[in-house]
Design a protein around this motif. Structure first.
Motif, PDB file in Angstrom:
ATOM      1  N   UNK A  54      48.835 -11.227  91.607  1.00 51.35           N
ATOM      2  CA  UNK A  54      50.260 -10.873  91.684  1.00 51.35           C
ATOM      3  C   UNK A  54      50.623  -9.778  90.683  1.00 51.35           C
ATOM      4  N   UNK A  55      51.605  -8.974  91.038  1.00 50.86           N
ATOM      5  CA  UNK A  55      52.028  -7.854  90.196  1.00 50.86           C
ATOM      6  C   UNK A  55      53.089  -8.286  89.180  1.00 50.86           C
ATOM      7  N   UNK A  56      53.744  -9.375  89.432  1.00 45.41           N
ATOM      8  CA  UNK A  56      54.896  -9.800  88.632  1.00 45.41           C
ATOM      9  C   UNK A  56      54.608  -9.775  87.125  1.00 45.41           C
ATOM     10  N   UNK A  57      55.504  -9.129  86.384  1.00 47.26           N
ATOM     11  CA  UNK A  57      55.459  -9.065  84.912  1.00 47.26           C
ATOM     12  C   UNK A  57      54.210  -8.369  84.370  1.00 47.26           C
ATOM     13  N   UNK A  58      53.645  -7.480  85.166  1.00 45.99           N
ATOM     14  CA  UNK A  58      52.482  -6.720  84.707  1.00 45.99           C
ATOM     15  C   UNK A  58      52.888  -5.273  84.409  1.00 45.99           C
ATOM     16  N   UNK A  59      52.413  -4.758  83.293  1.00 48.53           N
ATOM     17  CA  UNK A  59      52.675  -3.375  82.916  1.00 48.53           C
ATOM     18  C   UNK A  59      51.363  -2.606  82.859  1.00 48.53           C
ATOM     19  N   UNK A  60      51.440  -1.304  83.115  1.00 45.45           N
ATOM     20  CA  UNK A  60      50.244  -0.471  83.084  1.00 45.45           C
ATOM     21  C   UNK A  60      50.566   0.840  82.381  1.00 45.45           C
ATOM     22  N   UNK A  61      49.621   1.308  81.580  1.00 45.95           N
ATOM     23  CA  UNK A  61      49.722   2.610  80.921  1.00 45.95           C
ATOM     24  C   UNK A  61      48.808   3.591  81.649  1.00 45.95           C
ATOM     25  N   UNK A  62      49.362   4.743  82.040  1.00 47.47           N
ATOM     26  CA  UNK A  62      48.586   5.778  82.725  1.00 47.47           C
ATOM     27  C   UNK A  62      48.710   7.068  81.934  1.00 47.47           C
ATOM     28  N   UNK A  63      47.597   7.716  81.648  1.00 47.19           N
ATOM     29  CA  UNK A  63      47.651   9.017  80.972  1.00 47.19           C
ATOM     30  C   UNK A  63      47.526  10.144  81.997  1.00 47.19           C
ATOM     31  N   UNK A  64      48.016  11.328  81.630  1.00 50.66           N
ATOM     32  CA  UNK A  64      47.903  12.489  82.512  1.00 50.66           C
ATOM     33  C   UNK A  64      48.764  12.406  83.749  1.00 50.66           C
ATOM     34  N   UNK A  65      50.049  12.090  83.572  1.00 53.44           N
ATOM     35  CA  UNK A  65      50.934  11.870  84.723  1.00 53.44           C
ATOM     36  C   UNK A  65      51.815  13.063  85.066  1.00 53.44           C
ATOM     37  N   UNK A  66      51.617  14.195  84.419  1.00 58.20           N
ATOM     38  CA  UNK A  66      52.437  15.368  84.715  1.00 58.20           C
ATOM     39  C   UNK A  66      52.271  15.818  86.163  1.00 58.20           C
ATOM     40  N   UNK A  67      51.072  15.661  86.714  1.00 55.99           N
ATOM     41  CA  UNK A  67      50.782  16.112  88.071  1.00 55.99           C
ATOM     42  C   UNK A  67      49.541  15.393  88.575  1.00 55.99           C
ATOM     43  N   UNK A  68      49.152  15.713  89.790  1.00 54.19           N
ATOM     44  CA  UNK A  68      47.880  15.228  90.332  1.00 54.19           C
ATOM     45  C   UNK A  68      47.812  13.724  90.517  1.00 54.19           C
ATOM     46  N   UNK A  69      46.620  13.188  90.289  1.00 56.21           N
ATOM     47  CA  UNK A  69      46.343  11.776  90.543  1.00 56.21           C
ATOM     48  C   UNK A  69      47.258  10.872  89.719  1.00 56.21           C
ATOM     49  N   UNK A  70      47.401  11.164  88.438  1.00 61.04           N
ATOM     50  CA  UNK A  70      48.227  10.323  87.574  1.00 61.04           C
ATOM     51  C   UNK A  70      49.669  10.272  88.025  1.00 61.04           C
ATOM     52  N   UNK A  71      50.194  11.400  88.464  1.00 65.31           N
ATOM     53  CA  UNK A  71      51.585  11.491  88.923  1.00 65.31           C
ATOM     54  C   UNK A  71      51.801  10.614  90.159  1.00 65.31           C
TER      55      UNK A  71
END
Length: 352
Positions: A54-71
């Motif tokens: 389940x996704x509930x109450x889960x947080x995720x950190x993603x680097x490189x989100x300006x564009x591309x895959x991360x975005x």
């Protein structure tokens, strides 16, 4: 029915059809019928989608989100229901603005240059505060940020070689060194986005290959080391995506390299070699701007009850490493000279 379930149904149906055709057309003995059936069905079972958490109450950190895959991934996981901390190189840039405008309040952008420890520590402080105020846990880290310059180590500056290593390898190490205590408490997931260039040599991408090879190796080490904490680690091997990683100003970069090159290097190579050109004039034709497959696989690495240790996605992602690792050298050298010979590069000295 989600994408994984559809793939399973299609694969299962086609497998049964193939078994029926083989047994009907050919005179197959009972023993071979049993063997063929078990082999095919075991293959299907191995590829059967696993239970999603389940996704509930889960947080995720993603680097490189300006564009591309991360975005794209940040937006996808926000829609899925994650709390998303989207690290951006330019938190006031257009990429960050698009994320905020096109997402829910669960998504928060962060100023995060992974090569700068001060920004990593600041991001950690912000994430810890937000987790505490919302009563949630950091479930996943996706190390996605990366850069690439095209050129060999003689013509590139030491600063740019170091920059590639710092962002592509040391950056994920910096992130993990500071954020892993949060993952220990959630027994969550670590996902590292590497490259097929980390598994096979690509001429004129030596520094990039080395940085991604280092990331692949440390990712495998972490997979073993972090088992004791219940943290699962996955490595993503993409290829052929139009991420913008090669969209830097090649003319300005070439000028900078030429100005800092030694006299002997200038003489041997000639100035033309400092301005790398792609052999394929329409190279974008071979690159995909559709990130759904790789984002789905990263999502699977985050939510599958039994994630894979490695996911391949994109054109030649698995094929080029297979050629390099498993084929005889005489054959792999020839095939790679065709499949990985992407740039025009004709040093002056070779014509003497």
């Amino acid at each position: 029915m989600d994408q994984s379930a559809r793939k399973f149904v299609i694969t299962y149906t086609l497998t049964l059809m193939c078994i029926a055709i083989i047994i009907t057309i050919f005179e197959v003995t009972l023993i071979w019928q049993v063997f063929i059936t078990l082999t095919c069905l075991s293959t299907v079972i191995i590829t059967t989608p696993t239970k999603k958490l389940p996704v509930k109450d889960k947080a995720v950190l993603i680097t490189g989100c300006d564009r591309g895959i991360g975005h794209v991934l940040a937006k996808q996981l926000d829609r899925k229901g994650f709390y998303v901390f989207a690290g951006c190189l330019k938190n006031r840039g257009q990429g960050s603005k698009d994320l905020v405008d096109g997402s829910s309040s669960r998504l928060q952008t962060l100023q995060l240059d992974v090569s700068k420890l001060t920004q990593v520590k600041s991001a950690l402080h912000t994430v810890e505060q937000q987790l505490h105020s919302k009563g949630i846990q950091l479930w996943g880290i996706v190390n996605n940020a990366g850069i690439c310059y095209i050129g060999n180590v003689e013509i590139m500056t030491e600063e740019d070689i170091q920059k590639i290593m710092t962002i592509n390898y040391t950056g994920p190490v910096n992130i993990c060194k500071h954020f892993l205590p949060l993952l220990r408490r959630s027994r969550g997931r670590l996902v590292n986005v590497a490259s097929n260039a980390g598994l096979a040599p690509i001429p004129l991408m030596g520094a990039y290959c080395a940085s991604k090879s280092a990331l692949v190796t440390i990712s495998e080490v972490w997979r073993y080391e972090l088992k004791m904490w219940g943290i699962k680690v996955a490595t993503i091997i993409p290829s052929g995506y139009k991420t913008g990683i090669m969209s830097y100003d090649m003319i300005a970069t070439g000028n900078r390299w030429w100005n800092k090159a030694s006299p002997i290097v200038k003489k041997d190579y000639g100035q033309e070699c400092f301005y790398i050109k792609f052999k394929q004039k329409n190279r974008d034709f071979f690159l995909s701007a559709e990130f759904s497959d790789i984002c789905y696989k990263i999502e699977d690495a985050l939510l599958s009850s039994k994630p894979k240790s490695r996911y391949y996605s994109g054109f030649l992602a698995e094929f080029i490493p297979f050629i390099y690792i498993y084929l005889p050298v005489w054959l792999s050298d020839y095939l790679l000279s065709v499949l990985a010979n992407w740039f025009e590069f004709n040093p002056k000295m070779q014509n003497y």
